[in-house]
Design an enzyme around this catalytic site. Structure first.
Site, PDB file in Angstrom:
ATOM      1  N   ASP A 244       0.861  -1.172   0.000  1.00 41.16           N
ATOM      2  CA  ASP A 244       0.000   0.000   0.000  1.00 41.16           C
ATOM      3  C   ASP A 244       0.904   1.230   0.000  1.00 41.16           C
ATOM      4  OD1 ASP A 244      -1.860   1.978   0.476  1.00 41.16           O
ATOM      5  OD2 ASP A 244      -2.817   0.977   2.153  1.00 41.16           O
ATOM      6  N   SER A 245       0.469   2.290  -0.653  1.00 38.50           N
ATOM      7  CA  SER A 245       1.311   3.488  -0.759  1.00 38.50           C
ATOM      8  C   SER A 245       1.448   4.241   0.551  1.00 38.50           C
ATOM      9  CB  SER A 245       0.719   4.439  -1.793  1.00 38.50           C
ATOM     10  OG  SER A 245      -0.509   4.979  -1.325  1.00 38.50           O
ATOM     11  N   GLY A 246       0.570   3.944   1.496  1.00 38.55           N
ATOM     12  CA  GLY A 246       0.526   4.722   2.731  1.00 38.55           C
ATOM     13  C   GLY A 246      -0.552   5.785   2.698  1.00 38.55           C
ATOM     14  N   GLY A 247      -1.268   5.896   1.577  1.00 39.08           N
ATOM     15  CA  GLY A 247      -2.305   6.911   1.462  1.00 39.08           C
ATOM     16  C   GLY A 247      -3.380   6.779   2.511  1.00 39.08           C
ATOM     17  N   PHE A 248      -3.803   5.545   2.793  1.00 41.01           N
ATOM     18  CA  PHE A 248      -4.849   5.347   3.799  1.00 41.01           C
ATOM     19  C   PHE A 248      -4.329   5.664   5.192  1.00 41.01           C
ATOM     20  CE2 PHE A 248      -7.108   2.812   6.958  1.00 41.01           C
ATOM     21  CZ  PHE A 248      -8.415   3.229   6.734  1.00 41.01           C
TER      22      PHE A 248
ATOM     23  N   ASP B 162      -2.268   8.217  -3.407  1.00 40.55           N
ATOM     24  CA  ASP B 162      -3.577   8.761  -3.736  1.00 40.55           C
ATOM     25  C   ASP B 162      -4.112   9.555  -2.557  1.00 40.55           C
ATOM     26  OD1 ASP B 162      -3.903   6.429  -2.148  1.00 40.55           O
ATOM     27  OD2 ASP B 162      -5.991   6.292  -2.758  1.00 40.55           O
TER      28      ASP B 162
ATOM     29  N   GLN C 289     -10.517   6.933  -7.297  1.00 48.30           N
ATOM     30  CA  GLN C 289     -11.158   7.595  -6.164  1.00 48.30           C
ATOM     31  C   GLN C 289     -12.482   8.227  -6.639  1.00 48.30           C
ATOM     32  OE1 GLN C 289     -10.647   7.450  -3.015  1.00 48.30           O
ATOM     33  NE2 GLN C 289      -8.632   6.490  -2.897  1.00 48.30           N
TER      34      GLN C 289
ATOM     35  N   GLY D 267     -11.070   4.144  -1.658  1.00 47.21           N
ATOM     36  CA  GLY D 267     -12.100   4.960  -1.037  1.00 47.21           C
ATOM     37  C   GLY D 267     -13.365   4.229  -0.673  1.00 47.21           C
TER      38      GLY D 267
ATOM     39  N   ASP E 128      -7.798  -7.386   0.433  1.00 43.67           N
ATOM     40  CA  ASP E 128      -7.041  -7.623   1.663  1.00 43.67           C
ATOM     41  C   ASP E 128      -7.791  -7.027   2.839  1.00 43.67           C
ATOM     42  OD1 ASP E 128      -5.600  -4.932   2.843  1.00 43.67           O
ATOM     43  OD2 ASP E 128      -6.084  -4.770   0.712  1.00 43.67           O
TER      44      ASP E 128
ATOM     45  N   CYS F  20     -11.625 -28.375   8.857  1.00 48.20           N
ATOM     46  CA  CYS F  20     -10.400 -27.610   8.640  1.00 48.20           C
ATOM     47  C   CYS F  20      -9.184 -28.443   9.017  1.00 48.20           C
ATOM     48  CB  CYS F  20     -10.448 -26.318   9.463  1.00 48.20           C
ATOM     49  SG  CYS F  20      -8.974 -25.269   9.276  1.00 48.20           S
TER      50      CYS F  20
ATOM     51  N   CYS G 126      -6.071 -27.061   9.667  1.00 48.29           N
ATOM     52  CA  CYS G 126      -5.020 -26.249  10.294  1.00 48.29           C
ATOM     53  C   CYS G 126      -4.587 -26.870  11.621  1.00 48.29           C
ATOM     54  CB  CYS G 126      -5.512 -24.821  10.514  1.00 48.29           C
ATOM     55  SG  CYS G 126      -6.656 -24.631  11.902  1.00 48.29           S
TER      56      CYS G 126
ATOM     57  N   CYS H 146      -7.189 -26.911  14.497  1.00 44.48           N
ATOM     58  CA  CYS H 146      -8.304 -27.848  14.351  1.00 44.48           C
ATOM     59  C   CYS H 146      -7.847 -29.305  14.403  1.00 44.48           C
ATOM     60  CB  CYS H 146      -9.038 -27.574  13.040  1.00 44.48           C
ATOM     61  SG  CYS H 146      -9.833 -25.941  13.000  1.00 44.48           S
TER      62      CYS H 146
ATOM     63  N   HIS I 263      -5.855 -20.614  11.852  1.00 47.06           N
ATOM     64  CA  HIS I 263      -7.167 -21.116  11.422  1.00 47.06           C
ATOM     65  C   HIS I 263      -7.887 -20.120  10.516  1.00 47.06           C
ATOM     66  CE1 HIS I 263     -11.199 -22.709  11.345  1.00 47.06           C
ATOM     67  NE2 HIS I 263     -11.619 -21.501  11.694  1.00 47.06           N
TER      68      HIS I 263
END
Length: 374
Positions: free
Chosen positions: A94-98, A148, A193, A220, A270, A308, A310, A313, A339
């Site tokens: 991520d660019s860090g914009g958020f 952004d 955006q 956004g 994500d 599951c 994992c 489990c 899990h």
């Protein structure tokens, strides 16, 4: 200047859902796919080897956080995040914009870029589109997001349009900076955006789609708006984003949002939800979240999820996991993290199988009814 190949291998006849193969510098990724979040070059409470064992080959890290700590001198010394963290799969940054957006009291945005104070020590920094590309180059991102302007819901039209204009200007400058770096190893995605205005969303989607990015992110969304607003604006925006490139929606990880994204032809997404829930003692299951703090699990000899495979489990009872959570033992969070990420990986496999079989919408309906009890 792209190290990415994207092939759509199956389209759903009754929706925009699609299966694809995304080829990146560190291997192939089957789409649609969920990316675990590893903000600080680590997915919280799980080994990288375990992520590979589950089947993940694409995780997310954050430019803002890595820029501040450990810093780019360290990244340069290790020749990037893969060597530094011993992760040999793909990394999206991520660019860090958020993150800058969330630090509203500590930052200022103008045409040049964004100036901000570190949340760690209060030191002052400036991110320009060019500097973000340079930083992601040092990190060695396989997919790098351009800078952004992320905006909150309910801002006025004029402010939203100005933020969109700056985002488009920064996208152009990002591509210009990329052209000056001969050995950039990854791929830069543009970000759409436009806030919650239909005409701005359309304009931004068309503008970013026409630029020379190998992939497109829809930004956004999932920033505090109501679910119905998310659903409507996701569908509206996605309808104008080119279908020829991989498409990414940031920050979604609950099953209902995942299904909405896939139905609208989104390939990547994500969220921190899965790992955050795990550290607070809550696990995914087909029948909805399992809150392991509840006393009902105290004498339960059964597994967390009998379907599951994992470690949590296969090896441990719900009673033991309940005990670990109640005692705030680190192992509890680690096991439930494994899990939850296994569960989401398997859910994505089931979704791709439903697309391949032509019954995605039927699977979506039955899954949502069971998970949410409606």
């Amino acid at each position: 200047m792209s190290n990415l190949n994207f092939e759509v291998i199956k389209k759903d006849e009754n929706s925009k859902a699609r299966n694809g193969i995304l080829t990146l510098p560190h291997g192939k990724v089957l789409t649609p796919t969920f990316m675990p979040v590893g903000t600080n070059a680590t997915v919280k409470a799980i080994y990288h080897d375990k992520l590979k064992e589950i089947g993940y080959n694409l995780i997310l890290a954050n430019t803002y956080h890595l820029y501040l700590r450990p810093g780019m001198e360290v990244m340069k010394d290790f020749d990037g995040i893969h060597s530094f963290s011993s992760w040999d799969g793909n990394v999206l940054t991520d660019s860090g914009g958020f993150q800058v957006f969330s630090l509203s009291a500590l930052r200022k945005i103008d045409e040049k870029g964004v100036s901000f104070q570190s949340h760690i020590d209060g030191s002052r920094h400036i991110f320009t589109p060019e500097k973000v590309i340079q930083t992601e180059h040092l990190i060695g991102s396989d997919i790098a997001m351009c800078l952004d302007v992320c905006t909150p819901p309910k801002i006025d039209y004029r402010a939203a349009k100005e933020a969109m204009r700056i985002t488009h200007s920064w996208a152009k400058r990002s591509l210009e900076e990329l052209s000056r770096i001969d050995d950039f190893r990854g791929n830069v995605f543009g970000i759409v955006q436009g806030n919650f205005y239909e005409d701005l969303r359309k304009e931004s989607a068309l503008t970013i789609s026409e630029m020379d990015f190998p992939g497109i992110a829809i930004g956004g969304l999932s920033v505090g708006e109501e679910k119905s607003v998310f659903r409507d604006f996701l569908a509206h925006t996605a309808s104008y984003v080119t279908l020829s490139k991989p498409r990414y929606v940031m920050g979604i990880g609950s099953p209902d949002y995942i299904f909405e994204a896939v139905e609208n032809g989104i390939d990547l997404f994500d969220c921190v939800l899965a790992t955050r829930m795990a550290r607070n003692g809550t696990a995914f299951s087909d029948d909805g979240p399992v809150v392991l703090k509840k006393a009902i699990h105290k004498f339960d000899h059964g597994p967390l999820d009998e379907n599951c495979n994992c470690s949590a489990c296969r090896k441990y009872s719900r009673a033991y996991l309940h005990h670990l959570v109640k005692c705030n033992e680190m192992l509890g969070g680690m096991l439930i993290t494994e899990h939850n990420l296994t569960y989401l990986f398997n859910l994505m496999t089931r979704i791709r199988e439903s697309i391949d079989k032509g019954n995605f919408l039927e699977f979506k309906r039955s899954y949502i009814e069971r998970y949410y009890g409606k």
